[in-house]
Design a protein around this motif. Structure first.
Motif, PDB file in Angstrom:
ATOM      1  N   ASN A 193      -5.996  -1.348  -7.767  1.00  0.00           N
ATOM      2  CA  ASN A 193      -7.210  -0.963  -7.017  1.00  0.00           C
ATOM      3  C   ASN A 193      -7.340  -1.746  -5.715  1.00  0.00           C
ATOM      4  O   ASN A 193      -8.435  -1.919  -5.194  1.00  0.00           O
ATOM      5  N   GLY A 194      -6.235  -2.275  -5.215  1.00  0.00           N
ATOM      6  CA  GLY A 194      -6.248  -2.908  -3.914  1.00  0.00           C
ATOM      7  C   GLY A 194      -6.581  -4.392  -3.956  1.00  0.00           C
ATOM      8  O   GLY A 194      -6.986  -4.936  -4.975  1.00  0.00           O
TER       9      GLY A 194
ATOM     10  N   TYR B 160      -5.958  -0.771  -0.345  1.00  0.00           N
ATOM     11  CA  TYR B 160      -6.185  -0.076  -1.610  1.00  0.00           C
ATOM     12  C   TYR B 160      -4.830   0.229  -2.264  1.00  0.00           C
ATOM     13  O   TYR B 160      -4.570   1.335  -2.721  1.00  0.00           O
TER      14      TYR B 160
ATOM     15  N   SER C 201       0.846  -1.194   0.000  1.00  0.00           N
ATOM     16  CA  SER C 201       0.000   0.000   0.000  1.00  0.00           C
ATOM     17  C   SER C 201       0.885   1.249   0.000  1.00  0.00           C
ATOM     18  O   SER C 201       1.976   1.249   0.585  1.00  0.00           O
TER      19      SER C 201
END
Length: 698
Positions: free
Chosen positions: A685-686, A629, A605
């Protein structure tokens, strides 16, 4: 199955019950004639005055200790107290020890005396009511002593009396207690249903202040149960209904204005908590402050005020008002030093830990976190036996015991034994016949069985040889792996140490960079060897398991990793189960799984990101989700991330090294717990990693 009203069994039972009650009535009347010609089942004239004065101390004056002092001195002036006088004398002492002094051991003694006095009742109706009240009191005392099996038995005895006498007033007391048990167990919808039934049955009470006060409490309890079950609309409806009911009766009980105000304060606090849940923060602040202002007064419900202050502190935490939070917690600390409150004490330490964590004072945060974890574990141990008890099954068991006692009293148990003896005799004859018939057949089958047995032995020998070869190959692989790892560790460790000492002696920047590269490569290689060995050990290891409270385990893991997240200015948001839940796992291994998933989320992240850890109840177990995310995982790599030595490994957002073994080890650990691990992810997008663990693995 219940008998129909006109069945012979029901009629016989009804006749026997009538005879028993007639005999009891005769004995009670005879006993009353022997003891006191004036005792008709009520209070004596002298005790009625005493009763009202004690209630005045307990209610309007909020001085129960002075009420007990007055009771002890005035009671001894009554020369020939009636049965109800003596019963109520001990009942006052029971309530004072249980609720005022929080001494359940002494309360049990007074409850036992209440049951003894109830046997001296002078009328059948008095005997029913006093015995049921004494049984409920005994159950309350044992419940406070965390001896729930005995508590349930006495609650059921009181329930049986009310059921047989068709007395809703007694049944209302039982369903009220069942609601409280269900609430403590976390079965909030069942609790709401019990409280509703108790509220309906409570209209059988004498219409006095006690009946009114219990009804408003039941309405508040229904609203509180729905709030905890997530039914916001129903919760709001019943809390408003409780407040309206209190206000409608305020003029009727004007002399008890202080108790009415206490009741309003409790409802305001619950309404404020409901507003907090629905993110209506202004309304929540107003209602919580209103509740605290009422119940923080001397002689009011100070314990409820402390719990409401905890709710207000959470509001300040959510709305980012650290100064208000700290001032509130400081005032609450002084209150808790005077009025002990285990629930408030536990949450106070948790909030202090969070406050100092936000201030980046990690030393104080960790200190309060340890206190919070210790208090939380103690509370979990106290309630674990209650939460594991199936009260409905307990009631069913008591019903069965009651049915067996009825059968014994009507000489039906002996008849059942006769039927069973006949049945077993018939079965024995049938079995003997089948044995002889099969004995003849077995002779013909022996040859065929022997042939099949020889074939099975041959196949078994072949399978054993094959299995031994496989095991031998596996052992040889592990031996070579450990030997290679051992032989590589020493030279790599030496290279790492030498390169670390050579950094200071480097002649220029280029040489320094090369030496640092050698050192970093050596340490990475050592870490890779350790992970390979752990993967091999995990695959062959048998775990020792224990009952672990999952909220506490995950909370501790998250709290320890908050510091690692803080290095990248990241925050971890934690959502735990509403009620503590224990599952049978290996604490260290599951800790490793959770920590690995959160560490990966931190690694992949960006700085300043938020990571979510969410725990849910699912299918006789728990589901843990770690969501970030970050950079995500492309579709073509998602099927490979759980493989050992996967090609899906990538560096972290700050260039952190990844060997591709961590998730493989996690999968091995989870599957050895009969669980499942999977992921959902989109590139850039995680990712969301899910772990399902059954409450008790097979």
């Amino acid at each position: 199955m219940l008998s129909t009203p006109d069945s012979p069994v029901s009629l016989n039972k009804l006749l026997v019950n009538h005879l028993i009650w007639l005999a009891l009535a005769f004995l009670l009347v005879f006993n009353s004639c022997q003891n006191s010609i004036n005792d008709t089942g009520g209070y004596s004239r002298q005790f009625k005055t005493l009763f009202d004065t004690v209630n005045l101390y307990n209610g309007e004056r909020s001085q129960p200790h002075k009420g007990i002092q007055y009771l002890d001195s005035a009671y001894h002036t009554i020369k020939n107290p009636f049965v109800s006088d003596r019963f109520r004398f001990y009942a006052f002492h029971f309530l004072y020890n249980l609720k005022g002094l929080h001494d359940p051991k002494k309360a049990v003694l007074y409850a036992d005396t209440m049951r003894a006095v109830a046997t001296e009742s002078v009328t059948p109706d008095q005997h029913i009511k006093l015995t049921a009240e004494a049984d409920f009191a005994t159950g309350d005392a044992y419940s406070a002593l965390v001896r729930y099996d005995q508590a349930y038995r006495y609650f059921y005895k009181g329930y049986s009396i009310g059921k047989n006498a068709i007395d809703d007033a007694i049944l209302a007391e039982y369903t009220y207690r069942m609601g409280m048990i269900m609430f403590k167990q976390g079965h909030f919808r069942e609790a709401a249903n019990y409280f509703k039934i108790s509220h309906r049955q409570s209209y059988a009470y004498t219409d006095d202040f006690r009946a009114f006060y219990q009804r408003q409490e039941l309405l508040d309890n229904i609203g509180e149960s729905y709030k905890n079950s997530g039914d916001i609309d129903s919760s709001s409806f019943y809390l408003n209904k409780a407040l309206v009911y209190i206000n409608e009766n305020s003029s009727r009980f004007a002399e008890r204005a202080n108790l009415l105000e206490v009741a309003r304060g409790v409802v305001y606090g619950n309404q404020g908590d409901l507003a907090l849940l629905t993110h209506n923060y202004n309304q929540a602040h107003e209602l919580l402050k209103k509740s605290i202002a009422i119940n923080l007064k001397q002689g009011y419900d100070n314990r409820d005020a402390e719990l409401t202050e905890i709710k207000l502190a959470r509001l300040y935490l959510i709305t980012n008002k650290p100064n208000d939070l700290f001032e509130l917690l400081k005032r609450l600390r002084a209150q808790l030093d005077t009025i002990k409150n285990d629930d408030a004490e536990t949450n106070w330490n948790g909030l202090m830990s969070t406050y100092y964590l936000q201030k980046k004072d990690y030393q104080n945060s960790l200190l309060y976190l340890k206190n919070y974890s210790s208090l939380k574990d103690s509370a979990t141990k106290r309630t674990s036996s209650l939460k594991r008890t199936d009260i409905n099954q307990q009631q069913a068991n008591f019903d069965k015991e009651n049915q067996i006692e009825d059968l014994k009293s009507h000489n039906k148990l002996q008849l059942i034994y006769i039927y069973l003896a006949v049945l077993f005799s018939v079965m024995a004859v049938i079995i003997i016949f089948l044995v002889f018939r099969n004995l003849k057949r077995s002779k013909r089958d022996i040859v065929a069985i022997k042939t099949l047995n020889d074939q099975i032995k041959l196949q078994k020998t072949e399978l054993e040889n094959t299995l031994e070869e496989v095991n031998r190959g596996s052992r040889e692989k592990d031996r070579i792996l450990r030997a290679v790892a051992h032989d590589l560790r020493n030279p790599l460790g030496g290279i790492a140490s030498l390169s670390a000492s050579m950094v200071d002696d480097a002649r220029d920047e280029e040489q320094t960079d090369l030496i640092n590269l050698i050192k970093e490569t050596s340490y990475n290689s050592l870490e890779l060897i350790n992970e390979i060995l752990e993967a091999a050990n995990t695959a062959n290891m048998t775990f020792n398991k224990e009952w672990v409270e999952i909220n506490s385990l995950i909370n501790k893991s998250v709290d320890l990793l908050r510091f690692k997240a803080a290095e990248k200015d990241q925050d971890i948001m934690l959502s735990l189960l509403d009620t503590p839940t224990e599952i049978l796992i290996n604490r260290e291994k599951i800790w490793r799984v959770i920590s690995n998933l959160i560490s990966n989320a931190i690694k992949f992240s960006p700085k300043g990101a938020v990571i979510y850890v969410i725990v849910n109840q699912k299918h006789q177990g728990v589901e843990i989700c770690v969501k970030d995310y970050g950079i995500g995982i492309p579709d073509k790599l998602q099927q490979q991330v759980f493989n050992m030595f996967t090609e899906a490994k990538r560096p972290g957002t700050d260039g952190e090294k990844s060997f591709g073994l961590g998730l493989s080890i996690c999968r091995q650990i989870v599957e050895k717990h009969s669980g499942r691990i999977w992921l959902k992810s989109e590139s850039n997008n995680g990712s969301s990693f899910y772990v399902y663990l059954p409450a008790q693995a097979s």
